[in-house]
Enzyme design. Structure first.
Site, mmCIF file in Angstrom:
data_model
loop_
_atom_site.group_PDB
_atom_site.id
_atom_site.type_symbol
_atom_site.label_atom_id
_atom_site.label_comp_id
_atom_site.label_asym_id
_atom_site.label_seq_id
_atom_site.Cartn_x
_atom_site.Cartn_y
_atom_site.Cartn_z
ATOM 1 N N GLN A 1 -5.503 3.183 -6.379
ATOM 2 C CA GLN A 1 -6.634 3.157 -5.473
ATOM 3 C C GLN A 1 -7.681 4.155 -5.955
ATOM 4 O O GLN A 1 -7.400 5.045 -6.766
ATOM 5 C CB GLN A 1 -6.198 3.490 -4.049
ATOM 6 C CG GLN A 1 -5.752 4.913 -3.833
ATOM 7 C CD GLN A 1 -5.308 5.172 -2.390
ATOM 8 O OE1 GLN A 1 -4.163 4.931 -2.048
ATOM 9 N NE2 GLN A 1 -6.209 5.671 -1.574
ATOM 10 N N LYS B 1 5.417 9.085 0.750
ATOM 11 C CA LYS B 1 6.229 8.946 1.965
ATOM 12 C C LYS B 1 7.331 7.902 1.770
ATOM 13 O O LYS B 1 8.397 7.983 2.378
ATOM 14 C CB LYS B 1 5.330 8.563 3.139
ATOM 15 C CG LYS B 1 6.090 8.448 4.460
ATOM 16 C CD LYS B 1 5.169 8.450 5.661
ATOM 17 C CE LYS B 1 4.290 7.248 5.728
ATOM 18 N NZ LYS B 1 3.599 7.137 7.034
ATOM 19 N N ASP C 1 5.349 1.785 4.439
ATOM 20 C CA ASP C 1 6.164 2.428 5.476
ATOM 21 C C ASP C 1 6.539 1.469 6.601
ATOM 22 O O ASP C 1 7.091 1.873 7.614
ATOM 23 C CB ASP C 1 5.465 3.671 6.038
ATOM 24 C CG ASP C 1 4.201 3.347 6.829
ATOM 25 O OD1 ASP C 1 3.874 2.161 7.013
ATOM 26 O OD2 ASP C 1 3.522 4.295 7.280
ATOM 27 N N LYS D 1 5.071 6.461 11.239
ATOM 28 C CA LYS D 1 3.943 7.391 11.146
ATOM 29 C C LYS D 1 4.354 8.813 11.522
ATOM 30 O O LYS D 1 3.668 9.768 11.161
ATOM 31 C CB LYS D 1 2.808 6.933 12.077
ATOM 32 C CG LYS D 1 2.317 5.519 11.811
ATOM 33 C CD LYS D 1 1.852 5.329 10.383
ATOM 34 C CE LYS D 1 1.363 3.912 10.116
ATOM 35 N NZ LYS D 1 1.096 3.673 8.668
ATOM 36 N N LEU E 1 0.851 -1.182 0.000
ATOM 37 C CA LEU E 1 0.000 0.000 0.000
ATOM 38 C C LEU E 1 0.890 1.236 0.000
ATOM 39 O O LEU E 1 1.664 1.440 0.926
ATOM 40 C CB LEU E 1 -0.902 0.010 1.229
ATOM 41 C CG LEU E 1 -1.779 -1.217 1.465
ATOM 42 C CD1 LEU E 1 -2.740 -0.969 2.611
ATOM 43 C CD2 LEU E 1 -2.547 -1.603 0.210
ATOM 44 N N ASN E 2 0.758 2.050 -1.039
ATOM 45 C CA ASN E 2 1.716 3.141 -1.231
ATOM 46 C C ASN E 2 1.017 4.431 -1.655
ATOM 47 O O ASN E 2 1.543 5.201 -2.440
ATOM 48 C CB ASN E 2 2.745 2.717 -2.288
ATOM 49 C CG ASN E 2 3.951 3.628 -2.337
ATOM 50 O OD1 ASN E 2 4.622 3.824 -1.329
ATOM 51 N ND2 ASN E 2 4.230 4.197 -3.496
ATOM 52 N N GLY E 3 -0.167 4.668 -1.101
ATOM 53 C CA GLY E 3 -0.924 5.845 -1.514
ATOM 54 C C GLY E 3 -0.684 7.071 -0.670
ATOM 55 O O GLY E 3 -1.164 8.157 -0.991
ATOM 56 N N GLY E 4 0.079 6.924 0.443
ATOM 57 C CA GLY E 4 0.233 8.021 1.393
ATOM 58 C C GLY E 4 1.287 9.032 0.991
ATOM 59 O O GLY E 4 2.356 8.668 0.482
ATOM 60 N N HIS F 1 -7.818 2.074 3.352
ATOM 61 C CA HIS F 1 -7.134 0.982 2.641
ATOM 62 C C HIS F 1 -8.029 -0.229 2.429
ATOM 63 O O HIS F 1 -7.639 -1.182 1.756
ATOM 64 C CB HIS F 1 -5.811 0.597 3.318
ATOM 65 C CG HIS F 1 -5.854 0.535 4.816
ATOM 66 N ND1 HIS F 1 -6.674 -0.320 5.506
ATOM 67 C CD2 HIS F 1 -5.157 1.227 5.744
ATOM 68 C CE1 HIS F 1 -6.482 -0.156 6.808
ATOM 69 N NE2 HIS F 1 -5.564 0.786 6.986
#
Length: 460
Positions: free
Chosen positions: A155, A90, A214, A361, A76-79, A184
């Site tokens: 996404q 990030k 992350d 975070k 998951l790499n949408g942030g 997510h």
């Protein structure tokens, strides 16, 4: 009121080219909101959950190798890391030795492929904001993409809804702020919309391992893959013991009505149940967000539900412009991917070591990751060099944003191997080769510098 709002929201999503399955999924949650659904999970409806531990499980080398050979990896790499002042993915942050999260993830997977002679495809779920930067950064790894499968899929996005009447919010001065990611839990909708579930099955894969980009502890581990394959479970999540830092976070429990495992997030906890949420002896396990699912079981379940998995609603109330409390309150319709555990009969959890849960975070977490608490081996797996991870709390006025944080550690992170805690109150810049020993608290009424090679102890 509601029907008009939903019609406008549908049209808005369709005009923006959002996948039809995602539009239908949003409509499902909109109707729940109309009927007053809050997504809350009262303490009176759940019991604490116990589980087996990976250290007690026997997995043969053959079973592990076979399982990892049929596993695909999704990150998951949408942030964007906006809470740390970033405006790009990030995962592009430097971790150490000039390597970013993306560099280390790619090298972890390439090493595992070689070790197990496994294809182990790696696929990123990006957002429209992280896609181009991520793909540019991965271009140097020419062997990363597996033939017939993409390196990324995107996404979805959904409209923010005015809390007053559930109408889609309008913000002409910054239209991007009219939209939000649907949490997510959108993973399953996006996978289906991209046709990836079928492509992975057709290519001979059986299991998918999903984790956050992350969290560099989330290596696609063959032993965990072997355990999951051996259970025959349709779905599983890796868990860790909760610590003081997890008191306000989510936890696993068992629902009394049907015996299913549930994941209760803090946003799904009633104010009257906050004490129970924080009770580390009662609710002992939290999610790593490292999860495994069986491709066939996921496909069949989505097919049976017309593409809508039906995850529990998370009703997230924020301001339209998060940086301006004067803007209207909006509802962000979200779901958590781990909540899918309650959808599948026979789903499992397993306790893993904290070394598989190293999320970043805040810049507090980033300092620990950049320090000598972890060794980075030739396999690019983080090896924790200490029995426990020290508590770090840096003054948010000076360290919250990555740019400010980097200025105050120009020569790198201090040694934390002998530290129990590091609390910094004020504006402090650290020189090269500083060491922290025991419990250290620094109070700086004005800007100060810790000189090179200083050993900081409990008394300064």
């Amino acid at each position: 009121m509601g029907s008009k709002g939903l019609a406008i929201a549908r049209a808005k999503m369709q005009d923006a080219g959002v996948d039809p399955v995602a539009v239908d999924t949003f409509a499902h949650y909109y109707r729940l909101l109309e009927h007053g659904e809050t997504g809350m999970i009262p303490e009176s409806t759940i019991d604490p959950l116990d589980m087996e531990a990976l250290v007690d499980v026997e997995v043969s080398d053959d079973v592990a190798a076979e399982a990892i050979g049929r596993t695909a990896v999704i990150k998951l790499n949408g942030g964007l890391g906006t809470s740390m002042g970033m405006d790009r993915a990030k995962s592009l942050l430097c971790v150490r030795r000039g390597l970013s999260f993306l560099d280390i993830i790619a090298r972890q997977v390439l090493h595992q492929r070689e070790k197990y002679s496994a294809p182990l495809p790696l696929i990123f779920m990006n957002s429209f904001r992280t896609s181009s930067d991520t793909m540019a950064a991965l271009a140097r790894y020419q062997d990363l993409q597996v033939d017939g499968l993409p390196l990324e899929f995107l996404q979805n996005k959904v409209p923010k809804l005015l809390a007053s009447d559930l109408m889609p919010a309008a913000y002409p001065k910054n239209p991007d702020l009219e939209w939000c990611p649907p949490g997510h839990g959108d993973l399953y909708t996006a996978l289906r919309g991209a046709g990836l579930l079928g492509r992975l099955l057709d290519a001979g894969y059986r299991h998918v391992f999903v984790s956050n980009s992350d969290n560099l502890g989330a290596v696609p581990d063959a032993r965990v893959a072997g355990w999951f394959a051996g259970t025959g479970a349709p779905f599983a999540i890796e868990a860790v013991r909760r610590t003081q830092s997890d008191r306000k976070g989510g936890h696993f429990a068992r629902r009394r009505s049907d015996g299913r495992i549930v994941l209760r997030e803090s946003a799904q906890t009633l104010d009257s149940d906050r004490e129970a949420l924080a009770d580390l002896d009662r609710h002992r396990f939290t999610s790593t967000n490292n999860l495994w699912f069986d491709l066939r079981a996921m496909t069949e379940t989505l097919d049976a539900r017309q593409g809508i998995l039906g995850l529990p609603l998370i009703r997230n109330v924020k301001h339209l412009d998060p940086g301006k409390p004067s803007t209207p309150e909006v509802i962000q319709v979200e779901t958590a991917m781990g909540a899918a555990i309650e959808i599948f009969e026979g789903a499992r959890t397993i306790e893993v070591g904290r070394d598989r849960f190293v999320p970043v975070k805040t810049t507090n977490d980033l300092l620990v990751l950049r320090s000598d608490i972890y060794d980075l081996g030739q396999d690019f797996v983080l090896d924790q060099a200490t029995e426990s991870v020290p508590f770090v709390d840096l003054d948010s006025d000076y360290y919250k944003l990555v740019g400010d944080f980097d200025k105050r550690f120009p020569e790198g992170a201090p040694s934390l191997r002998r530290a129990t805690s590091l609390v910094v109150d004020g504006d402090v810049t650290f020189g090269r080769d500083v060491s922290v020993v025991g419990d250290v608290e620094i109070k700086a009424p004005s800007a100060q510098r810790v000189q090179a090679s200083t050993v900081l102890g409990p008394h300064g």
